[in-house]
Design a protein around this motif. Sequence first.
Motif, PDB file in Angstrom:
ATOM      1  N   GLU A  97     -49.318  51.617 -42.232  1.00 33.60           N
ATOM      2  CA  GLU A  97     -49.095  50.713 -41.107  1.00 33.60           C
ATOM      3  C   GLU A  97     -48.738  51.533 -39.874  1.00 33.60           C
ATOM      4  O   GLU A  97     -47.894  52.411 -39.930  1.00 33.60           O
ATOM      5  CB  GLU A  97     -47.965  49.728 -41.419  1.00 33.60           C
ATOM      6  CG  GLU A  97     -48.299  48.739 -42.502  1.00 33.60           C
ATOM      7  CD  GLU A  97     -49.382  47.760 -42.087  1.00 33.60           C
ATOM      8  OE1 GLU A  97     -49.436  47.369 -40.895  1.00 33.60           O
ATOM      9  OE2 GLU A  97     -50.194  47.407 -42.957  1.00 33.60           O
ATOM     10  N   SER A  98     -49.425  51.247 -38.823  1.00 33.96           N
ATOM     11  CA  SER A  98     -49.114  51.924 -37.564  1.00 33.96           C
ATOM     12  C   SER A  98     -49.355  50.939 -36.424  1.00 33.96           C
ATOM     13  O   SER A  98     -49.829  49.829 -36.623  1.00 33.96           O
ATOM     14  CB  SER A  98     -49.971  53.176 -37.390  1.00 33.96           C
ATOM     15  OG  SER A  98     -51.308  52.837 -37.150  1.00 33.96           O
ATOM     16  N   ARG A  99     -49.034  51.385 -35.248  1.00 34.40           N
ATOM     17  CA  ARG A  99     -49.233  50.542 -34.077  1.00 34.40           C
ATOM     18  C   ARG A  99     -50.721  50.268 -33.860  1.00 34.40           C
ATOM     19  O   ARG A  99     -51.105  49.198 -33.431  1.00 34.40           O
ATOM     20  CB  ARG A  99     -48.641  51.249 -32.853  1.00 34.40           C
ATOM     21  CG  ARG A  99     -48.330  50.332 -31.714  1.00 34.40           C
ATOM     22  CD  ARG A  99     -47.462  50.990 -30.648  1.00 34.40           C
ATOM     23  NE  ARG A  99     -47.542  52.424 -30.569  1.00 34.40           N
ATOM     24  CZ  ARG A  99     -48.247  53.094 -29.643  1.00 34.40           C
ATOM     25  NH1 ARG A  99     -48.897  52.455 -28.721  1.00 34.40           N
ATOM     26  NH2 ARG A  99     -48.267  54.417 -29.641  1.00 34.40           N
ATOM     27  N   ARG A 100     -51.562  51.251 -34.219  1.00 28.76           N
ATOM     28  CA  ARG A 100     -53.009  51.082 -34.026  1.00 28.76           C
ATOM     29  C   ARG A 100     -53.623  50.111 -35.034  1.00 28.76           C
ATOM     30  O   ARG A 100     -54.557  49.406 -34.711  1.00 28.76           O
ATOM     31  CB  ARG A 100     -53.730  52.426 -34.149  1.00 28.76           C
ATOM     32  CG  ARG A 100     -53.454  53.371 -33.010  1.00 28.76           C
ATOM     33  CD  ARG A 100     -54.205  54.644 -33.213  1.00 28.76           C
ATOM     34  NE  ARG A 100     -54.005  55.085 -34.606  1.00 28.76           N
ATOM     35  CZ  ARG A 100     -54.756  55.967 -35.227  1.00 28.76           C
ATOM     36  NH1 ARG A 100     -55.742  56.520 -34.602  1.00 28.76           N
ATOM     37  NH2 ARG A 100     -54.507  56.313 -36.460  1.00 28.76           N
ATOM     38  N   THR A 101     -53.108  50.106 -36.255  1.00 32.89           N
ATOM     39  CA  THR A 101     -53.707  49.256 -37.283  1.00 32.89           C
ATOM     40  C   THR A 101     -53.130  47.849 -37.287  1.00 32.89           C
ATOM     41  O   THR A 101     -53.701  46.963 -37.918  1.00 32.89           O
ATOM     42  CB  THR A 101     -53.508  49.866 -38.688  1.00 32.89           C
ATOM     43  OG1 THR A 101     -52.121  49.967 -38.956  1.00 32.89           O
ATOM     44  CG2 THR A 101     -54.167  51.212 -38.788  1.00 32.89           C
ATOM     45  N   GLN A 102     -52.042  47.632 -36.581  1.00 28.94           N
ATOM     46  CA  GLN A 102     -51.417  46.317 -36.559  1.00 28.94           C
ATOM     47  C   GLN A 102     -52.280  45.357 -35.738  1.00 28.94           C
ATOM     48  O   GLN A 102     -52.535  45.583 -34.563  1.00 28.94           O
ATOM     49  CB  GLN A 102     -50.016  46.417 -35.963  1.00 28.94           C
ATOM     50  CG  GLN A 102     -49.108  45.307 -36.363  1.00 28.94           C
ATOM     51  CD  GLN A 102     -47.686  45.617 -35.955  1.00 28.94           C
ATOM     52  OE1 GLN A 102     -47.456  46.312 -34.967  1.00 28.94           O
ATOM     53  NE2 GLN A 102     -46.728  45.108 -36.705  1.00 28.94           N
TER      54      GLN A 102
END
Length: 173
Positions: free
Chosen positions: A76-81
Amino acid sequence: LGKLHIVATLDGVYSRLKSKILVIMFTQGVKTFLVSLFILYLFQILVGRHLSKIAKLSALPTNTEHDTPLSIDRKESRRTQGDELEQLVNAINGMRQNLKNYYQELEESEYRWKFALEGSGAGVWDWNITDNTVFCSHHWKELIGYADNELSNSLDEFSDRLHPEDKAATFAT
């Protein structure tokens, strides 16, 4: 003093240019092929493996023991959220939950329907076209002279065990 005569041709330039063009074309083709393979590999790692998991889970019926919500294994990261894969997973989970709820409502409705028929005191039977089975109320079995456990839910056995005069009256209505 003397006379100088110079003859210049472009044959050497053309032959060197031709060999360089062939080398450039070959190396660019190999490089493009390798870059394409790398892109396909990245796509498989980032997206393809998740799509196969989604496809396997989507093929399972909703009324099985596999009612765990779909989740994909990635950091989970800011890009995949909120990205497209997460939206797809959420949509599939919502769809499976809705199907499960509709299936439960249908089972409850069928239970209430059969309970109402049994409690009405009328002799009724119903043919389920989907799985070719017959529901006979207790009173219907009594009317045609059979005990509760004598008739199965099979349509063939149900029609074979009816008396000829009962068949005419049953299938005419």
